[in-house]
Design a protein around this motif. Sequence first.
Motif, mmCIF file in Angstrom:
data_model
loop_
_atom_site.group_PDB
_atom_site.id
_atom_site.type_symbol
_atom_site.label_atom_id
_atom_site.label_comp_id
_atom_site.label_asym_id
_atom_site.label_seq_id
_atom_site.Cartn_x
_atom_site.Cartn_y
_atom_site.Cartn_z
ATOM 1 N N SER A 83 11.992 3.284 -4.187
ATOM 2 C CA SER A 83 11.277 2.112 -3.666
ATOM 3 C C SER A 83 11.922 1.595 -2.388
ATOM 4 N N LEU A 84 13.258 1.654 -2.294
ATOM 5 C CA LEU A 84 13.915 1.246 -1.053
ATOM 6 C C LEU A 84 13.573 2.192 0.093
ATOM 7 N N GLN A 87 10.143 1.356 1.324
ATOM 8 C CA GLN A 87 10.134 0.143 2.149
ATOM 9 C C GLN A 87 10.815 0.355 3.490
ATOM 10 N N SER A 95 3.595 1.724 1.081
ATOM 11 C CA SER A 95 4.170 0.444 1.503
ATOM 12 C C SER A 95 3.101 -0.619 1.714
ATOM 13 N N THR A 98 -0.814 -3.330 -2.614
ATOM 14 C CA THR A 98 -0.436 -4.555 -3.305
ATOM 15 C C THR A 98 -1.069 -4.535 -4.690
ATOM 16 N N ILE A 104 1.743 -8.850 -4.762
ATOM 17 C CA ILE A 104 3.093 -8.408 -4.412
ATOM 18 C C ILE A 104 2.981 -6.964 -3.939
ATOM 19 N N PRO A 105 3.671 -6.607 -2.856
ATOM 20 C CA PRO A 105 3.642 -5.208 -2.437
ATOM 21 C C PRO A 105 4.154 -4.290 -3.540
ATOM 22 N N PRO A 107 5.992 -1.492 -3.595
ATOM 23 C CA PRO A 107 7.424 -1.137 -3.660
ATOM 24 C C PRO A 107 8.304 -2.277 -4.170
ATOM 25 N N THR A 108 7.942 -3.516 -3.852
ATOM 26 C CA THR A 108 8.723 -4.661 -4.326
ATOM 27 C C THR A 108 8.596 -4.812 -5.836
ATOM 28 N N LEU A 109 7.399 -4.659 -6.348
ATOM 29 C CA LEU A 109 7.189 -4.741 -7.794
ATOM 30 C C LEU A 109 7.902 -3.584 -8.500
ATOM 31 N N LEU A 111 10.577 -2.010 -7.421
ATOM 32 C CA LEU A 111 12.012 -2.300 -7.340
ATOM 33 C C LEU A 111 12.427 -3.348 -8.362
ATOM 34 N N SER A 112 11.678 -4.436 -8.438
ATOM 35 C CA SER A 112 12.053 -5.511 -9.361
ATOM 36 C C SER A 112 11.920 -5.074 -10.815
#
Length: 125
Positions: A83-84, A87, A95, A98, A104-105, A107-109, A111-112
């Motif tokens: 995911s990093l 991004q 990237s 959503t 939320i994008p 990759p962010t979801l 990653l979290s």
Amino acid sequence: MPWLIKSKDIPLEGHLFFVHVPRCGGTSLMQHFNIPEKVLNDRSFLGKLFMRYFFHRYRTLEKANFPIATRENAICLSIITLSLLIQLLDITPFSQWTIPLFQIPFPTLFLSTALFTSLFTTFVA
């Protein structure tokens, strides 16, 4: 056994005596009666899969209270790295995706979720 709180200034009701109660021998009983193998009998495929995972986690937690080097954390680390990279390298279309429910994008979801799973399997489960 040590006294945790014992003072002449504190009344007797306020004294605290530490008593160590060791584990009740559940692991020894499981090994003696071969419980993991018996539990797997007469289960469906998913039942066997989940019980194997349960006993895998049980053995892992027998060895360490907060296991860091686990399969779950290795998978989460690879997801975090992926995911990093998505991004940082701005790989399209990933990237730009959503999640409609959260806005939320992707990759962010991703990653979290991996971070939460890693922390949860290390410290809680």
